[in-house]
Design a protein around this motif. Structure first.
Motif, short mmCIF file in Angstrom:
data_model
loop_
_atom_site.label_atom_id
_atom_site.label_comp_id
_atom_site.label_asym_id
_atom_site.label_seq_id
_atom_site.Cartn_x
_atom_site.Cartn_y
_atom_site.Cartn_z
N VAL A 29 0.88 -1.08 0.01
CA VAL A 29 0.15 0.01 0.08
C VAL A 29 0.94 1.21 -0.16
CG1 VAL A 29 -2.01 -1.09 1.09
CG2 VAL A 29 -0.10 -0.09 2.26
N TYR A 30 0.34 2.28 -0.39
CA TYR A 30 1.04 3.68 -0.50
C TYR A 30 0.20 4.47 0.48
CZ TYR A 30 2.76 8.03 -2.70
OH TYR A 30 3.33 9.16 -2.66
N VAL A 31 0.99 5.11 1.22
CA VAL A 31 0.47 5.78 2.44
C VAL A 31 0.70 7.36 2.03
CG1 VAL A 31 0.39 6.07 4.87
CG2 VAL A 31 1.13 4.00 3.89
N TYR A 32 -0.59 8.13 2.23
CA TYR A 32 -0.57 9.41 1.93
C TYR A 32 -0.38 10.37 3.14
CZ TYR A 32 -2.49 7.89 -2.57
OH TYR A 32 -2.64 7.18 -3.62
N ALA A 33 -1.04 9.84 3.93
CA ALA A 33 -1.28 10.73 5.15
C ALA A 33 -1.72 10.00 6.56
CB ALA A 33 -1.89 12.01 4.97
N VAL A 34 -1.73 10.59 7.67
CA VAL A 34 -2.56 10.19 9.06
C VAL A 34 -3.12 11.18 9.38
CG1 VAL A 34 -1.97 8.99 11.16
CG2 VAL A 34 -0.18 8.40 9.37
N THR A 35 -4.43 10.83 9.67
CA THR A 35 -5.38 11.63 10.41
C THR A 35 -5.83 11.18 11.83
OG1 THR A 35 -7.48 10.76 9.63
CG2 THR A 35 -6.04 12.36 8.26
N LEU A 36 -6.44 11.95 12.66
CA LEU A 36 -7.26 11.28 13.68
C LEU A 36 -8.47 10.65 13.21
CD1 LEU A 36 -7.09 14.28 16.21
CD2 LEU A 36 -5.90 12.12 16.67
N HIS A 37 -9.18 9.70 13.80
CA HIS A 37 -10.15 9.09 13.54
C HIS A 37 -11.41 9.88 13.17
CE1 HIS A 37 -13.32 5.72 13.47
NE2 HIS A 37 -12.21 5.13 13.06
#
Length: 238
Positions: free
Chosen positions: A3-11
């Protein structure tokens, strides 16, 4: 599948990514991998990713969509993981660090400021202000055969340019840095003497734009100040 990961956010981030396609020749759908607290925004990938224009644009489109609803923690172009399980494991193991990083940038966007001097204008300023530079320049123009004169003039002008750039960078930093929650300096490139990134709260953007407008009006003095933003806060991701 990788998988390519773009960003992390809160749920609780809306992650309105329906209809977005991601990087790669197959234009995969963008989706999320979640834990109880965090979300990673990802897409499937089965090829080596290179910074092609189409893929860089797809990466940025995801960041822009996320920025519209809140500040994500953006990852640099090219970050991949072996599979969803690996992504979920990292989210769980690094939950405290990700939450702290998201709190750091919450409600903000990055703005980048680059500044340069118009070289001919700067040279005229130096010749006007420095009797020694004028003397050397006049002797050279008069046809003096002394081979030391061009070297002495070049050294004098180079030192003056460096000092004036340093003074201008310091002045811009002192006036602009307070408009951000945080700031970071990058190595300037080309003719630029300043490359500054500010982490600016959304309700503080107008003040920065006003300050930039004032600086643009000074362009006639040979100073060019370029503002880019709002951007995902890449420079403030630890």
């Amino acid at each position: 599948m990788a998988v390519y990961v773009y960003a992390v956010t809160l749920h609780d981030h809306p992650c309105r990514i329906d209809g977005l396609t991601g990087v790669g020749s197959h234009s995969p759908a963008v989706r999320t991998v979640s834990t109880g607290v965090l979300r990673a925004v990802v897409s499937d990938i089965d090829e080596e990713i290179r910074p092609k224009r189409r893929d860089v644009a797809a990466h940025q489109a995801v960041q822009d969509r996320l920025m519209a609803d809140g500040t994500p923690l953006p990852l640099q172009f090219g970050y991949t993981a072996p599979d969803d399980g690996a992504v979920r494991q990292v989210l769980e193991e690094q939950e405290d660090a990700y939450r702290a990083a998201l709190e750091r940038v919450q409600g903000c966007a990055e703005y980048n400021i680059k500044a340069s001097h118009e070289q001919e204008h700067l040279l005229r300023e130096i010749l006007d202000a420095s009797p020694e530079a004028r003397r050397l320049n006049e002797e050279i123009l008069s046809g003096s055969p002394d081979p030391r004169l061009p070297l002495e003039l070049g050294q004098l002008i180079a030192a003056e340019v460096e000092q004036r750039r340093a003074n201008a960078a310091d002045g811009l930093l002192r006036s602009l840095a307070p408009l951000g929650r945080e700031h970071t300096l990058h190595v300037p490139g080309g003719e630029d003497f300043l490359n500054l990134s500010l982490l600016v709260p959304r309700d503080g953007a107008a003040a920065l734009l006003d300050a930039h407008a004032e600086l643009v009006r000074a362009d006639g003095a040979g100073l060019s100040v370029r503002l880019t933003g709002p951007l995902p806060p890449y420079s403030f991701v630890a």
